[in-house]
Design a protein around this motif. Structure first.
Motif, PDB file in Angstrom:
ATOM      1  N   ILE A 121     -50.644 -34.247  39.451  1.00 55.34           N
ATOM      2  CA  ILE A 121     -51.277 -34.315  40.777  1.00 55.34           C
ATOM      3  C   ILE A 121     -50.225 -34.390  41.871  1.00 55.34           C
ATOM      4  CG2 ILE A 121     -52.759 -35.718  42.258  1.00 55.34           C
ATOM      5  CD1 ILE A 121     -54.245 -36.560  39.675  1.00 55.34           C
ATOM      6  N   ASP A 122     -49.209 -35.243  41.661  1.00 56.89           N
ATOM      7  CA  ASP A 122     -48.151 -35.364  42.671  1.00 56.89           C
ATOM      8  C   ASP A 122     -47.391 -34.045  42.830  1.00 56.89           C
ATOM      9  OD1 ASP A 122     -46.476 -37.168  44.430  1.00 56.89           O
ATOM     10  OD2 ASP A 122     -44.949 -36.456  43.032  1.00 56.89           O
ATOM     11  N   GLY A 123     -47.120 -33.374  41.705  1.00 58.45           N
ATOM     12  CA  GLY A 123     -46.432 -32.090  41.800  1.00 58.45           C
ATOM     13  C   GLY A 123     -47.241 -31.050  42.547  1.00 58.45           C
ATOM     14  N   LEU A 124     -48.550 -31.009  42.277  1.00 54.28           N
ATOM     15  CA  LEU A 124     -49.413 -30.070  42.991  1.00 54.28           C
ATOM     16  C   LEU A 124     -49.438 -30.362  44.484  1.00 54.28           C
ATOM     17  CD1 LEU A 124     -52.435 -29.790  40.517  1.00 54.28           C
ATOM     18  CD2 LEU A 124     -50.808 -27.980  41.113  1.00 54.28           C
ATOM     19  N   GLN A 125     -49.501 -31.637  44.842  1.00 51.95           N
ATOM     20  CA  GLN A 125     -49.539 -31.994  46.257  1.00 51.95           C
ATOM     21  C   GLN A 125     -48.229 -31.642  46.962  1.00 51.95           C
ATOM     22  OE1 GLN A 125     -50.742 -36.153  45.899  1.00 51.95           O
ATOM     23  NE2 GLN A 125     -52.783 -35.628  46.631  1.00 51.95           N
ATOM     24  N   GLN A 126     -47.115 -31.890  46.292  1.00 47.41           N
ATOM     25  CA  GLN A 126     -45.830 -31.540  46.897  1.00 47.41           C
ATOM     26  C   GLN A 126     -45.686 -30.033  47.082  1.00 47.41           C
ATOM     27  OE1 GLN A 126     -42.390 -33.319  45.111  1.00 47.41           O
ATOM     28  NE2 GLN A 126     -43.258 -35.391  45.104  1.00 47.41           N
ATOM     29  N   ARG A 127     -46.099 -29.279  46.069  1.00 47.64           N
ATOM     30  CA  ARG A 127     -46.048 -27.823  46.203  1.00 47.64           C
ATOM     31  C   ARG A 127     -46.957 -27.340  47.318  1.00 47.64           C
ATOM     32  NH1 ARG A 127     -43.810 -24.776  42.145  1.00 47.64           N
ATOM     33  NH2 ARG A 127     -45.266 -23.070  42.569  1.00 47.64           N
ATOM     34  N   GLN A 128     -48.111 -27.970  47.449  1.00 47.62           N
ATOM     35  CA  GLN A 128     -49.033 -27.598  48.512  1.00 47.62           C
ATOM     36  C   GLN A 128     -48.436 -27.903  49.880  1.00 47.62           C
ATOM     37  OE1 GLN A 128     -51.753 -26.038  48.018  1.00 47.62           O
ATOM     38  NE2 GLN A 128     -53.263 -26.439  49.592  1.00 47.62           N
TER      39      GLN A 128
END
Length: 337
Positions: free
Chosen positions: A111-118
Motif C-alpha cells: 500500500i505504501d509503495g502504491l501511494q508513493q508511486r501515485q
C-alpha cells in the motif's frame, strides 16, 4: 483543463491524528471481533484485524499502519488465541503470529509503495502540465515577437525602397545592407529565444550580440568595448534593445570606419535612476558631416530612422552627436523587477 488521476485515499497527514486513528481502529476491530465471537467457528483470531491494518495504512500512512499491525497482533494474541487473556507461546501460536505478521508487513509495504508511486506520478503530471502551459505561453510570445520582427523588416524594406527610388544606382548596396540587417535580426532572435541562453545575464547577452554584429559585418578592424549593468528587461524589450544596439554598431562599422580603418566603439549601459536606463554607444570615427549632401550624412539617414524607431518601441528618447565621432544616447525605462 488537465485532469489528474485520483490519488489514493490518505486524508490524515498529521502524525498525531494518524496514530490516534490507528489505536482507535484497533479498539474497534477488537470490539467487533468479540461481538462476533459467538457466531464464528473456532479460530479466526485475526479476522477483523486484517482490514484494520489495511484501512489504517491507506488513510494514515505507513507509520500508523505499522502501529496498527503491532497492536492488532498483541490484541489477537491476548484475547482470541487460546489460552485467552494471556501471552502464552507454543509452536502453533508462534506460527500463526508469524503468518499474521508476514501478511500485514506485505500489505503495508504494498500500500505504501502504491501511494508513493501515485504521488510521484501526480507530481510528474503537474510538472508536465506546468511545462505545457509554459510552452504554450512561450509559443504565443514567440508568435507575437515574430510578427513584430516581420513588421520591423517590412518597415525597413519600405524605407530602403524609397532610398532606391531616390537613387537607383544604390540598389545593390541597399539590398546588401538589407540582407545583412535581416540576417543579424535572425541571429539575435535565435539567441534570445534559445532556452540554453535564457538564464544569461544581460551583459553577456549584449557581448554575444555585439560579436555577431561584427561577424556579419566582417569587421575585424573594429574593437567594441562593452560595460553594462545587469538590468531587468522582458524578452520582447530585450529583443528591441539588441536590435537597436546592432543597428548603431553596424552604422559605425559601415560609416565611421568605412575605408577599413581600425577604430573603437564603446558601449555603456548604466542605471541613471530607479527604473531608468541609459545606453551610450560612441565611436572614434569620422563623425557626421554638417552638409546634408555629404555622403556620410546621406547614408546614415536610414540607420538613424531605424534607431529612432527602436528607441520609440522601448519607450525612450534618443540623441545623436556627430561632432567627435558619433555618440548615440538612448534613455528608456527598465522593467519592474
Amino acid at each position: 483543463m488537465t485532469r489528474f488521476p485520483r490519488t489514493l485515499f490518505r486524508p490524515l497527514s498529521g502524525k498525531l491524528s494518524g496514530y490516534a486513528f490507528s489505536i482507535a481502529l484497533v479498539g474497534l476491530a477488537t470490539l467487533i471481533r468479540q461481538a462476533a465471537d459467538h457466531i464464528l467457528p473456532p479460530g479466526f483470531p485475526f479476522l477483523t484485524y486484517f482490514p484494520a491494518v489495511i484501512v489504517t495504512t491507506f488513510i494514515a500512512g505507513r507509520g500508523p499502519g505499522a502501529l496498527c499491525g503491532v497492536l492488532s497482533l498483541l490484541s489477537s494474541w491476548y484475547f482470541f488465541i487460546p489460552p485467552v487473556n494471556s501471552f502464552a507461546v507454543s509452536w502453533p501460536v508462534a506460527t500463526a503470529l508469524l503468518f499474521f505478521a508476514a501478511v500485514i508487513v506485505v500489505d503495508i509495504l504494498l500500500i505504501d509503495g502504491l501511494q508513493q508511486r501515485q504521488e510521484r506520478l501526480l507530481e510528474s503530471q503537474r510538472q508536465l502540465a506546468a511545462m505545457a502551459d509554459q510552452q504554450t505561453l512561450l509559443f504565443k510570445e514567440l508568435q507575437h515577437r515574430v510578427a513584430n520582427n516581420l513588421a520591423s523588416i517590412s518597415s525597413m524594406l519600405r524605407l530602403q525602397r524609397r532610398q532606391i527610388e531616390r537613387a537607383p544606382e544604390t540598389a545593390v548596396a541597399v539590398l546588401e545592407s538589407a540582407d545583412k540587417r535581416i540576417e543579424l535580426m535572425g541571429r539575435v532572435h535565435r539567441q534570445l529565444y534559445d532556452p540554453a541562453a535564457s538564464g544569461l545575464p544581460l551583459p553577456e547577452q549584449i557581448e554575444s550580440v555585439v560579436a555577431q554584429a561584427k561577424e556579419v559585418a566582417e569587421a575585424t578592424h573594429v574593437t567594441v568595448f562593452v560595460n553594462a549593468v545587469d538590468a531587468h528587461l522582458a524578452i520582447d524589450r530585450m529583443m528591441t534593445l539588441m536590435l537597436l544596439i546592432t543597428e548603431v554598431i553596424n552604422n559605425s562599422i559601415k560609416h565611421a570606419f568605412a575605408d577599413g580603418d581600425s577604430g573603437e566603439v564603446r558601449l555603456q549601459l548604466e542605471r541613471i535612476a530607479a527604473g531608468r536606463l541609459r545606453l551610450t554607444i560612441a565611436d572614434n570615427g569620422r563623425g557626421l558631416s554638417s552638409d546634408p549632401q555629404a555622403p556620410v550624412q546621406r547614408h546614415r539617414g536610414l540607420g538613424t530612422t531605424i534607431i529612432r524607431g527602436f528607441a520609440a518601441q522601448l519607450g525612450g528618447t534618443v540623441a545623436i552627436d556627430g561632432t567627435q565621432g558619433v555618440t548615440t544616447i538612448v534613455e528608456f525605462p527598465e522593467d519592474a523587477g
